[in-house]
Design a protein around this motif. Structure first.
Motif, PDB file in Angstrom:
ATOM      1  N   ILE A   1       0.850  -1.206   0.000  1.00  0.00           N
ATOM      2  CA  ILE A   1       0.000   0.000   0.000  1.00  0.00           C
ATOM      3  C   ILE A   1       0.878   1.246   0.000  1.00  0.00           C
ATOM      4  CG2 ILE A   1      -1.774   1.280   1.245  1.00  0.00           C
ATOM      5  CD1 ILE A   1      -2.635  -1.465   2.480  1.00  0.00           C
ATOM      6  N   ALA A   2       1.905   1.226   0.840  1.00  0.00           N
ATOM      7  CA  ALA A   2       2.784   2.399   0.939  1.00  0.00           C
ATOM      8  C   ALA A   2       3.457   2.704  -0.400  1.00  0.00           C
ATOM      9  CB  ALA A   2       3.838   2.172   2.020  1.00  0.00           C
ATOM     10  N   ALA A   3       3.759   1.659  -1.146  1.00  0.00           N
ATOM     11  CA  ALA A   3       4.443   1.859  -2.430  1.00  0.00           C
ATOM     12  C   ALA A   3       3.597   2.676  -3.406  1.00  0.00           C
ATOM     13  CB  ALA A   3       4.782   0.508  -3.042  1.00  0.00           C
ATOM     14  N   GLY A   4       2.298   2.675  -3.175  1.00  0.00           N
ATOM     15  CA  GLY A   4       1.410   3.449  -4.050  1.00  0.00           C
ATOM     16  C   GLY A   4       1.115   4.836  -3.529  1.00  0.00           C
ATOM     17  N   CYS A   5       1.838   5.273  -2.529  1.00  0.00           N
ATOM     18  CA  CYS A   5       1.619   6.600  -1.943  1.00  0.00           C
ATOM     19  C   CYS A   5       2.849   7.465  -2.176  1.00  0.00           C
ATOM     20  CB  CYS A   5       1.368   6.501  -0.436  1.00  0.00           C
ATOM     21  SG  CYS A   5      -0.065   5.542   0.017  1.00  0.00           S
ATOM     22  N   PRO A   6       3.050   7.932  -3.405  1.00  0.00           N
ATOM     23  CA  PRO A   6       4.232   8.749  -3.662  1.00  0.00           C
ATOM     24  C   PRO A   6       4.199  10.030  -2.834  1.00  0.00           C
ATOM     25  CG  PRO A   6       2.678   8.914  -5.474  1.00  0.00           C
ATOM     26  CD  PRO A   6       2.154   7.852  -4.556  1.00  0.00           C
ATOM     27  N   ALA A   7       5.341  10.365  -2.266  1.00  0.00           N
ATOM     28  CA  ALA A   7       5.377  11.512  -1.373  1.00  0.00           C
ATOM     29  C   ALA A   7       6.790  12.047  -1.286  1.00  0.00           C
ATOM     30  CB  ALA A   7       4.890  11.082   0.006  1.00  0.00           C
ATOM     31  N   PRO A   8       6.923  13.280  -0.813  1.00  0.00           N
ATOM     32  CA  PRO A   8       8.262  13.872  -0.721  1.00  0.00           C
ATOM     33  C   PRO A   8       9.202  13.021   0.118  1.00  0.00           C
ATOM     34  CG  PRO A   8       6.554  15.507  -0.240  1.00  0.00           C
ATOM     35  CD  PRO A   8       5.873  14.178  -0.343  1.00  0.00           C
ATOM     36  N   GLY A   9      10.388  12.787  -0.404  1.00  0.00           N
ATOM     37  CA  GLY A   9      11.401  12.069   0.353  1.00  0.00           C
ATOM     38  C   GLY A   9      11.099  10.602   0.556  1.00  0.00           C
ATOM     39  N   GLY A  10      10.103  10.080  -0.130  1.00  0.00           N
ATOM     40  CA  GLY A  10       9.750   8.672   0.051  1.00  0.00           C
ATOM     41  C   GLY A  10       8.936   8.413   1.294  1.00  0.00           C
ATOM     42  N   HIS A  11       8.538   9.466   1.988  1.00  0.00           N
ATOM     43  CA  HIS A  11       7.744   9.285   3.192  1.00  0.00           C
ATOM     44  C   HIS A  11       6.256   9.284   2.854  1.00  0.00           C
ATOM     45  CE1 HIS A  11      11.262   9.645   5.596  1.00  0.00           C
ATOM     46  NE2 HIS A  11      11.505  10.875   5.210  1.00  0.00           N
ATOM     47  N   VAL A  12       5.511   8.495   3.587  1.00  0.00           N
ATOM     48  CA  VAL A  12       4.054   8.484   3.441  1.00  0.00           C
ATOM     49  C   VAL A  12       3.512   9.675   4.238  1.00  0.00           C
ATOM     50  CG1 VAL A  12       1.954   7.212   3.986  1.00  0.00           C
ATOM     51  CG2 VAL A  12       3.976   5.988   3.157  1.00  0.00           C
ATOM     52  N   MET A  13       2.699  10.487   3.603  1.00  0.00           N
ATOM     53  CA  MET A  13       2.163  11.676   4.272  1.00  0.00           C
ATOM     54  C   MET A  13       0.903  11.294   5.055  1.00  0.00           C
ATOM     55  SD  MET A  13       4.185  14.230   3.614  1.00  0.00           S
ATOM     56  CE  MET A  13       5.574  13.105   3.722  1.00  0.00           C
ATOM     57  N   GLY A  14       1.079  10.394   5.967  1.00  0.00           N
ATOM     58  CA  GLY A  14      -0.036   9.922   6.773  1.00  0.00           C
ATOM     59  C   GLY A  14       0.381   8.624   7.420  1.00  0.00           C
ATOM     60  N   HIS A  15      -0.574   7.746   7.657  1.00  0.00           N
ATOM     61  CA  HIS A  15      -0.200   6.454   8.224  1.00  0.00           C
ATOM     62  C   HIS A  15      -0.990   5.330   7.563  1.00  0.00           C
ATOM     63  CE1 HIS A  15      -3.454   6.841  11.596  1.00  0.00           C
ATOM     64  NE2 HIS A  15      -3.938   6.213  10.561  1.00  0.00           N
ATOM     65  N   ILE A  16      -0.383   4.166   7.593  1.00  0.00           N
ATOM     66  CA  ILE A  16      -1.016   2.939   7.125  1.00  0.00           C
ATOM     67  C   ILE A  16      -0.801   1.931   8.240  1.00  0.00           C
ATOM     68  CG2 ILE A  16      -1.052   1.189   5.305  1.00  0.00           C
ATOM     69  CD1 ILE A  16       0.496   3.304   3.555  1.00  0.00           C
ATOM     70  N   LYS A  17      -1.875   1.479   8.864  1.00  0.00           N
ATOM     71  CA  LYS A  17      -1.744   0.642  10.059  1.00  0.00           C
ATOM     72  C   LYS A  17      -2.581  -0.616   9.930  1.00  0.00           C
ATOM     73  CE  LYS A  17      -1.269   4.401  13.406  1.00  0.00           C
ATOM     74  NZ  LYS A  17      -1.732   4.893  14.711  1.00  0.00           N
ATOM     75  N   ALA A  18      -2.111  -1.660  10.549  1.00  0.00           N
ATOM     76  CA  ALA A  18      -2.885  -2.901  10.586  1.00  0.00           C
ATOM     77  C   ALA A  18      -2.778  -3.528  11.960  1.00  0.00           C
ATOM     78  CB  ALA A  18      -2.377  -3.876   9.527  1.00  0.00           C
ATOM     79  N   TYR A  19      -3.843  -4.220  12.323  1.00  0.00           N
ATOM     80  CA  TYR A  19      -3.865  -4.924  13.615  1.00  0.00           C
ATOM     81  C   TYR A  19      -4.622  -6.234  13.429  1.00  0.00           C
ATOM     82  CZ  TYR A  19      -4.632  -5.971  18.534  1.00  0.00           C
ATOM     83  OH  TYR A  19      -4.646  -6.577  19.763  1.00  0.00           O
ATOM     84  N   ALA A  20      -4.071  -7.289  14.009  1.00  0.00           N
ATOM     85  CA  ALA A  20      -4.761  -8.587  13.971  1.00  0.00           C
ATOM     86  C   ALA A  20      -4.606  -9.272  15.315  1.00  0.00           C
ATOM     87  CB  ALA A  20      -4.165  -9.462  12.868  1.00  0.00           C
ATOM     88  N   SER A  21      -5.724  -9.649  15.919  1.00  0.00           N
ATOM     89  CA  SER A  21      -5.671 -10.437  17.150  1.00  0.00           C
ATOM     90  C   SER A  21      -5.336 -11.877  16.806  1.00  0.00           C
ATOM     91  CB  SER A  21      -7.040 -10.413  17.846  1.00  0.00           C
ATOM     92  OG  SER A  21      -7.321  -9.122  18.293  1.00  0.00           O
ATOM     93  N   LEU A  22      -4.610 -12.515  17.700  1.00  0.00           N
ATOM     94  CA  LEU A  22      -4.266 -13.922  17.502  1.00  0.00           C
ATOM     95  C   LEU A  22      -5.016 -14.782  18.516  1.00  0.00           C
ATOM     96  CD1 LEU A  22      -0.443 -13.511  16.836  1.00  0.00           C
ATOM     97  CD2 LEU A  22      -2.291 -13.755  15.187  1.00  0.00           C
ATOM     98  N   PRO A  23      -5.284 -16.029  18.173  1.00  0.00           N
ATOM     99  CA  PRO A  23      -6.174 -16.852  19.007  1.00  0.00           C
ATOM    100  C   PRO A  23      -5.671 -17.069  20.432  1.00  0.00           C
ATOM    101  CG  PRO A  23      -5.548 -18.012  16.985  1.00  0.00           C
ATOM    102  CD  PRO A  23      -4.877 -16.691  16.946  1.00  0.00           C
ATOM    103  N   ALA A  24      -4.354 -17.092  20.614  1.00  0.00           N
ATOM    104  CA  ALA A  24      -3.817 -17.358  21.950  1.00  0.00           C
ATOM    105  C   ALA A  24      -3.687 -16.096  22.790  1.00  0.00           C
ATOM    106  CB  ALA A  24      -2.462 -18.038  21.828  1.00  0.00           C
ATOM    107  N   GLY A  25      -4.224 -14.997  22.298  1.00  0.00           N
ATOM    108  CA  GLY A  25      -4.206 -13.756  23.077  1.00  0.00           C
ATOM    109  C   GLY A  25      -3.180 -12.755  22.611  1.00  0.00           C
ATOM    110  N   GLY A  26      -2.393 -13.118  21.641  1.00  0.00           N
ATOM    111  CA  GLY A  26      -1.400 -12.176  21.137  1.00  0.00           C
ATOM    112  C   GLY A  26      -1.953 -11.314  20.018  1.00  0.00           C
ATOM    113  N   CYS A  27      -1.063 -10.671  19.313  1.00  0.00           N
ATOM    114  CA  CYS A  27      -1.507  -9.836  18.197  1.00  0.00           C
ATOM    115  C   CYS A  27      -0.354  -9.591  17.235  1.00  0.00           C
ATOM    116  CB  CYS A  27      -2.057  -8.503  18.688  1.00  0.00           C
ATOM    117  SG  CYS A  27      -0.808  -7.344  19.287  1.00  0.00           S
ATOM    118  N   ILE A  28      -0.733  -9.162  16.060  1.00  0.00           N
ATOM    119  CA  ILE A  28       0.225  -8.632  15.092  1.00  0.00           C
ATOM    120  C   ILE A  28      -0.176  -7.187  14.864  1.00  0.00           C
ATOM    121  CG2 ILE A  28       1.066  -8.730  12.713  1.00  0.00           C
ATOM    122  CD1 ILE A  28       0.236 -11.729  12.716  1.00  0.00           C
ATOM    123  N   GLN A  29       0.762  -6.279  15.001  1.00  0.00           N
ATOM    124  CA  GLN A  29       0.454  -4.891  14.682  1.00  0.00           C
ATOM    125  C   GLN A  29       1.569  -4.326  13.836  1.00  0.00           C
ATOM    126  OE1 GLN A  29       1.587  -1.728  16.601  1.00  0.00           O
ATOM    127  NE2 GLN A  29       2.716  -2.614  18.306  1.00  0.00           N
ATOM    128  N   GLY A  30       1.189  -3.501  12.890  1.00  0.00           N
ATOM    129  CA  GLY A  30       2.215  -2.933  12.028  1.00  0.00           C
ATOM    130  C   GLY A  30       1.808  -1.584  11.490  1.00  0.00           C
TER     131      GLY A  30
END
Lengths: 200, 135
Positions: free
Chosen positions: B36-65
């Motif tokens: 997704i970030a690769a499709g957000c052209p921006a000055p200096g290669g930075h994304v002018m905002g945020h792209i976030k994801a969260y997933a709960s895992l069955p044993a109580g953990g999570c993936i966040q990025g």
């Protein structure tokens, strides 16, 4: 009750800073709660903060500086009336204007309300962001009681120094603290954020 | 750059053909954010905002990025105490980037996810919540 309103652009590190502050406050024996606001109706930060066991109030699907502004003071009042935290960290959406949030919170019926604004600045991106969203970033810094320059762990030294200069220009009332997400907050910053009534 | 700021929220259910280690699922989340970030052209290669994801895992953990740059890989954390292999992952995605309209962000998110799913061997069912308008 101390209330810290974090202000910083999208992706600047507000959630990381909020968690660092919350952990420091808990370690100091304070009761901590967070009010997390996200523009989307299904949030990401709120899920993360809740999973870590903090007391979280979620304000989703709008911005607490405008469309959800009327819900902010009641959320704080509800916390004060129920869990009675020593510290409430307000994490607005990254496009919120802190002055409007502070104005809304002034009407909260919370005894001993001690409100501070903390500007969270992304050391890596602030230079480019200032070219694109200047008015918003200027407002987010202008009203800061404290400023933290974060992502020092991944930004270059020149980027971090440049970020400090930008903060100095737009928030001359405060000297920025440079923080690293991998490290606990240093003593001076903890003191500034949490006050003197803490046990370390 | 147009100062439009319009959030995109998506819920995505990933179904793995065979049980997948959480670390591999975290890598797939990171690949999605990077796509997704690769499709957000921006000055200096930075994304002018945020792209976030969260997933709960069955044993109580999570993936966040999250991704805020195209020059660096997304920052992805895996909190998985038990390390149970996954057959399904429910992911929440938030995209809020200056100048990126809801429809464009949605299209970009789906295209990037199709690529990741093909690469990592899973299927997905993804729903994009309706736009809430600009800030």
């Amino acid at each position: 009750m101390r209330v810290l309103v974090l202000a910083g652009f999208l992706g600047s590190g507000k959630t990381t800073v909020a968690l660092q502050i919350a952990r420091a406050a808990q370690a100091a024996g304070q009761r901590v709660a967070l009010i997390v606001n996200e523009r989307g109706e299904a949030g990401v930060d709120n899920q993360l903060v809740a999973r870590l066991g903090f007391d979280v109030r979620e304000l989703l699907g709008g911005c607490i500086c405008c469309s959800l502004v009327a819900e902010l003071a009641p959320a704080l009042e509800a916390l004060a009336a129920t869990t009675r935290p020593d510290l409430v960290i307000v994490e607005p959406s990254g496009i919120a204007e802190p002055a409007q949030i502070r104005a809304a919170l002034r009407f909260a019926r919370v005894p001993g309300l001690d409100m501070r604004s903390v500007s969270v600045v992304d050391a890596q991106r602030i230079g480019e962001l200032m070219e694109v969203v200047t008015p918003l970033l200027t407002k987010q810094m202008a009203h800061a009681d404290l400023a933290v320059v974060c992502k020092a762990d991944i930004a270059s030294t020149p980027q971090t120094e440049a970020a400090c200069r930008i903060v100095g220009e737009h928030a001359p009332q405060t000297d920025p603290y440079v923080i690293d997400a991998r490290e606990p907050l240093d003593g001076a910053l903890r003191m500034a954020l949490l006050g003197r009534c803490t046990r370390w | 750059m147009h100062a439009l700021v319009e959030p995109l929220v998506a819920h995505s259910i990933w179904t793995f053909a065979r049980p997948l280690e959480p670390a591999s699922a975290a890598a797939a989340v990171g690949a999605w954010l990077a796509g997704i970030a690769a499709g957000c052209p921006a000055p200096g290669g930075h994304v002018m905002g945020h792209i976030k994801a969260y997933a709960s895992l069955p044993a109580g953990g999570c993936i966040q990025g999250n991704a805020t740059s195209t020059r660096q890989p997304p920052h992805v954390e895996l909190h998985e105490p038990a390390g149970t292999a996954l057959v399904r992952l429910d992911v929440t995605l938030n995209v809020l980037v200056v100048g990126l309209e809801h429809a464009a962000a949605g299209g970009q998110a789906i295209r990037a996810l199709d690529d990741v799913a093909t690469c990592h061997g899973f299927t997905h069912s993804t729903s994009i919540l309706p736009t809430q308008g600009e800030h």
